[in-house]
Design a protein around this motif. Sequence first.
Motif, PDB file in Angstrom:
ATOM      1  N   UNK A 168      -9.043  16.861  34.480  1.00  0.00           N
ATOM      2  CA  UNK A 168      -8.421  18.007  32.885  1.00  0.00           C
ATOM      3  C   UNK A 168      -8.378  18.723  33.100  1.00  0.00           C
ATOM      4  N   UNK A 169      -9.181  19.500  34.198  1.00  0.00           N
ATOM      5  CA  UNK A 169      -9.944  21.203  34.255  1.00  0.00           C
ATOM      6  C   UNK A 169      -8.930  21.505  34.864  1.00  0.00           C
ATOM      7  N   UNK A 170      -8.281  23.106  34.479  1.00  0.00           N
ATOM      8  CA  UNK A 170      -7.314  23.425  35.223  1.00  0.00           C
ATOM      9  C   UNK A 170      -7.924  24.132  36.688  1.00  0.00           C
ATOM     10  N   UNK A 171      -6.986  23.833  37.620  1.00  0.00           N
ATOM     11  CA  UNK A 171      -7.470  24.195  38.581  1.00  0.00           C
ATOM     12  C   UNK A 171      -7.721  22.898  39.912  1.00  0.00           C
ATOM     13  N   UNK A 172      -8.220  22.211  38.530  1.00  0.00           N
ATOM     14  CA  UNK A 172      -8.400  21.250  39.615  1.00  0.00           C
ATOM     15  C   UNK A 172      -8.247  20.070  40.847  1.00  0.00           C
ATOM     16  N   UNK A 173      -8.860  20.484  41.848  1.00  0.00           N
ATOM     17  CA  UNK A 173      -8.804  20.103  43.377  1.00  0.00           C
ATOM     18  C   UNK A 173      -9.738  18.375  43.787  1.00  0.00           C
ATOM     19  N   UNK A 174      -8.396  17.826  43.747  1.00  0.00           N
ATOM     20  CA  UNK A 174      -9.278  16.873  45.011  1.00  0.00           C
ATOM     21  C   UNK A 174      -9.856  16.572  45.614  1.00  0.00           C
ATOM     22  N   UNK A 175     -10.087  18.027  46.731  1.00  0.00           N
ATOM     23  CA  UNK A 175     -10.507  17.618  48.423  1.00  0.00           C
ATOM     24  C   UNK A 175     -11.214  18.778  47.713  1.00  0.00           C
ATOM     25  N   UNK A 176     -12.825  18.571  48.038  1.00  0.00           N
ATOM     26  CA  UNK A 176     -13.827  19.048  47.215  1.00  0.00           C
ATOM     27  C   UNK A 176     -14.869  19.088  49.008  1.00  0.00           C
ATOM     28  N   UNK A 177     -15.599  20.450  49.339  1.00  0.00           N
ATOM     29  CA  UNK A 177     -16.672  20.203  50.305  1.00  0.00           C
ATOM     30  C   UNK A 177     -17.756  20.914  49.165  1.00  0.00           C
ATOM     31  N   UNK A 178     -18.757  20.343  49.945  1.00  0.00           N
ATOM     32  CA  UNK A 178     -19.936  20.384  49.367  1.00  0.00           C
ATOM     33  C   UNK A 178     -21.160  20.695  50.542  1.00  0.00           C
ATOM     34  N   UNK A 179     -21.805  21.896  50.742  1.00  0.00           N
ATOM     35  CA  UNK A 179     -22.790  22.090  51.612  1.00  0.00           C
ATOM     36  C   UNK A 179     -23.725  22.093  51.237  1.00  0.00           C
ATOM     37  N   UNK A 180     -25.214  21.960  51.885  1.00  0.00           N
ATOM     38  CA  UNK A 180     -26.193  21.635  51.547  1.00  0.00           C
ATOM     39  C   UNK A 180     -27.382  22.002  52.826  1.00  0.00           C
ATOM     40  N   UNK A 205     -26.373  19.566  55.148  1.00  0.00           N
ATOM     41  CA  UNK A 205     -25.070  18.628  55.321  1.00  0.00           C
ATOM     42  C   UNK A 205     -23.840  19.410  55.035  1.00  0.00           C
ATOM     43  N   UNK A 206     -23.146  18.794  55.283  1.00  0.00           N
ATOM     44  CA  UNK A 206     -22.256  19.360  54.685  1.00  0.00           C
ATOM     45  C   UNK A 206     -20.992  17.864  54.606  1.00  0.00           C
ATOM     46  N   UNK A 207     -20.621  17.699  53.214  1.00  0.00           N
ATOM     47  CA  UNK A 207     -19.656  16.365  52.578  1.00  0.00           C
ATOM     48  C   UNK A 207     -18.376  16.958  52.765  1.00  0.00           C
ATOM     49  N   UNK A 208     -17.252  16.342  53.303  1.00  0.00           N
ATOM     50  CA  UNK A 208     -15.570  16.887  52.890  1.00  0.00           C
ATOM     51  C   UNK A 208     -15.299  15.484  52.244  1.00  0.00           C
ATOM     52  N   UNK A 209     -14.557  15.608  50.564  1.00  0.00           N
ATOM     53  CA  UNK A 209     -14.874  14.623  49.755  1.00  0.00           C
ATOM     54  C   UNK A 209     -13.081  14.341  48.744  1.00  0.00           C
ATOM     55  N   UNK A 210     -12.554  13.871  49.299  1.00  0.00           N
ATOM     56  CA  UNK A 210     -11.702  13.474  48.443  1.00  0.00           C
ATOM     57  C   UNK A 210     -11.206  12.859  47.157  1.00  0.00           C
ATOM     58  N   UNK A 211     -11.559  12.856  46.381  1.00  0.00           N
ATOM     59  CA  UNK A 211     -12.768  12.891  44.807  1.00  0.00           C
ATOM     60  C   UNK A 211     -11.529  11.399  44.265  1.00  0.00           C
ATOM     61  N   UNK A 212     -12.079  10.387  43.844  1.00  0.00           N
ATOM     62  CA  UNK A 212     -11.046   9.354  43.046  1.00  0.00           C
ATOM     63  C   UNK A 212     -11.274  10.295  41.421  1.00  0.00           C
ATOM     64  N   UNK A 213      -9.700   9.952  40.804  1.00  0.00           N
ATOM     65  CA  UNK A 213      -9.636  10.896  39.119  1.00  0.00           C
ATOM     66  C   UNK A 213     -10.015   9.480  38.441  1.00  0.00           C
ATOM     67  N   UNK A 214     -10.102   8.379  38.941  1.00  0.00           N
ATOM     68  CA  UNK A 214     -10.398   7.143  38.098  1.00  0.00           C
ATOM     69  C   UNK A 214     -11.986   7.330  38.102  1.00  0.00           C
ATOM     70  N   UNK A 215     -13.183   7.854  38.516  1.00  0.00           N
ATOM     71  CA  UNK A 215     -14.385   7.577  38.563  1.00  0.00           C
ATOM     72  C   UNK A 215     -14.485   8.325  37.533  1.00  0.00           C
ATOM     73  N   UNK A 216     -16.030   7.958  36.667  1.00  0.00           N
ATOM     74  CA  UNK A 216     -16.170   9.144  35.803  1.00  0.00           C
ATOM     75  C   UNK A 216     -16.367  10.133  35.917  1.00  0.00           C
ATOM     76  N   UNK A 217     -16.675  11.249  37.054  1.00  0.00           N
ATOM     77  CA  UNK A 217     -16.953  11.837  36.918  1.00  0.00           C
ATOM     78  C   UNK A 217     -14.751  13.241  37.456  1.00  0.00           C
ATOM     79  N   UNK A 218     -14.175  11.961  38.482  1.00  0.00           N
ATOM     80  CA  UNK A 218     -12.946  12.420  38.485  1.00  0.00           C
ATOM     81  C   UNK A 218     -11.914  12.725  37.059  1.00  0.00           C
TER      82      UNK A 218
END
Length: 486
Positions: free
Chosen positions: A125-137, A107-120
Amino acid sequence: MRTKLLFALLTLGMAGCTVGPDYVKPQLPTPRTFHETTTLTPQAEAAPVPLDTWWTGFKDPELVRIMDRVMAENLDLAASAARVEQARAAAQHAQADRLPQGSLDGSITREHQSVLSPLGKIASHSPGYDRNQTLAEIGAGASWELDLAGGLRRQAEAADAEYQAAEATHAGVRVSLAAEAADAYFRVRGAQARIAIAEDQIHNEQGLLDLVRLRKEHGLGTARETAQAEALLLQAQATVPPLKIELETQLNRLDVLMGASPGTYAAEITPENGAFVVPAIDTAEGPASLFRRRPDVIAAERELAASNAQIGAALSQYYPSFSLSALLGFSSLSTGKLFTSSAFQPAAALGLHWRLFDFGRVDAEVKGAKGANAEALAKYRGSILRATEDVEDAVVNLTQLDARHAVLTDEVAAHVQARDAAQDAYTGGAVSLIEVLDEDRQLLEARDLLALTHTDEARAAVSAFRALGGGWDAPQSSAEPVASLH
């Protein structure tokens, strides 16, 4: 230590100790011969015909053509064949459950992560954080349930026995259809013969009425004689409509059995080609042959075997079940680094499932399986008793109808002589018309009864073939599997 334990589990899984009783086919006491007779030979010069294609013994090409159409086109037979395929698929599925299972997933998942979610909230607060992420498995997994108690094996045995029972039931449909089609055919032939007899009688009665009217014109007859002759003519005419109803309904029945609309093949079954003989039937093998020839007996025995295997499947629930699972895969937030050592993500698991605190339900399931097995045994024993009864009844029916046929043949010949003599005497003025009318009536009844008996004799032979399990390619031994139909 862990390696030794795993090796021991694998060895047990492959060895497959199996709980529950092993099936042993019950030996039912049966007489060596049928009660009535060993060989039925309505035609003394005829030899017994093969049970697989018993309809050829009637020496009627039209009947053979009808049987070929029924076996090729009947919709009930097609539905039964489809049920056999379903049972075969279920047996294959049960066998596959005992083998390791594997799968490949990606699977390949493209996600625009919420900054209000626990993980977000944490990652934002991490340097270079990008809300647009792609997870390949991607990964290949395998699992295997170790059948330590043999529950899966017993379920596979049950499914295989159910499949064989479905095959036997399909053979039973074939046997029933062959008998039903032949029965309808002989009822058609009987109606045609009786209609011809009635029409001959109508012709004779019309001639007699004309003679009576002529005698009356010359002062030699009376109005009473004319009325009596007219009544006898009307009586003969009244016998035709019920016979035509019988003819048309049985023709429609035959068409449906051949998978066609009513009226499709009616024109082909003409009275001119209606001659047939009743073949000899060999019952010398006795009731023991019913164990391999009667599909309902075979199906009942296979259902008994399936219920026996279900006891083992229920007993296996007392024991724990183990499963082995493994996964070799890759997971990465960067598709370019998916197939790297850093993204490599293997996993292995040993699973345990034990209904440890559910033994009350398991007890009930075991009792239910044993009850079903006892029921199946009773049905199996009952099936052979009913099969033997069917044969005995058919033997008695056919034997007595054969004897009746011989008597009626002589009776018709005697009535013909008596009627001809009475008509000659009446023409010469030696006897009254009443005597002629009475002889005509008796002749009509005797001829009609003879035609009906000939039809019933053929139908009784069909019932005997059906009772013996004729009409399919049966195995040579009751220990052999059900043969493929053709």
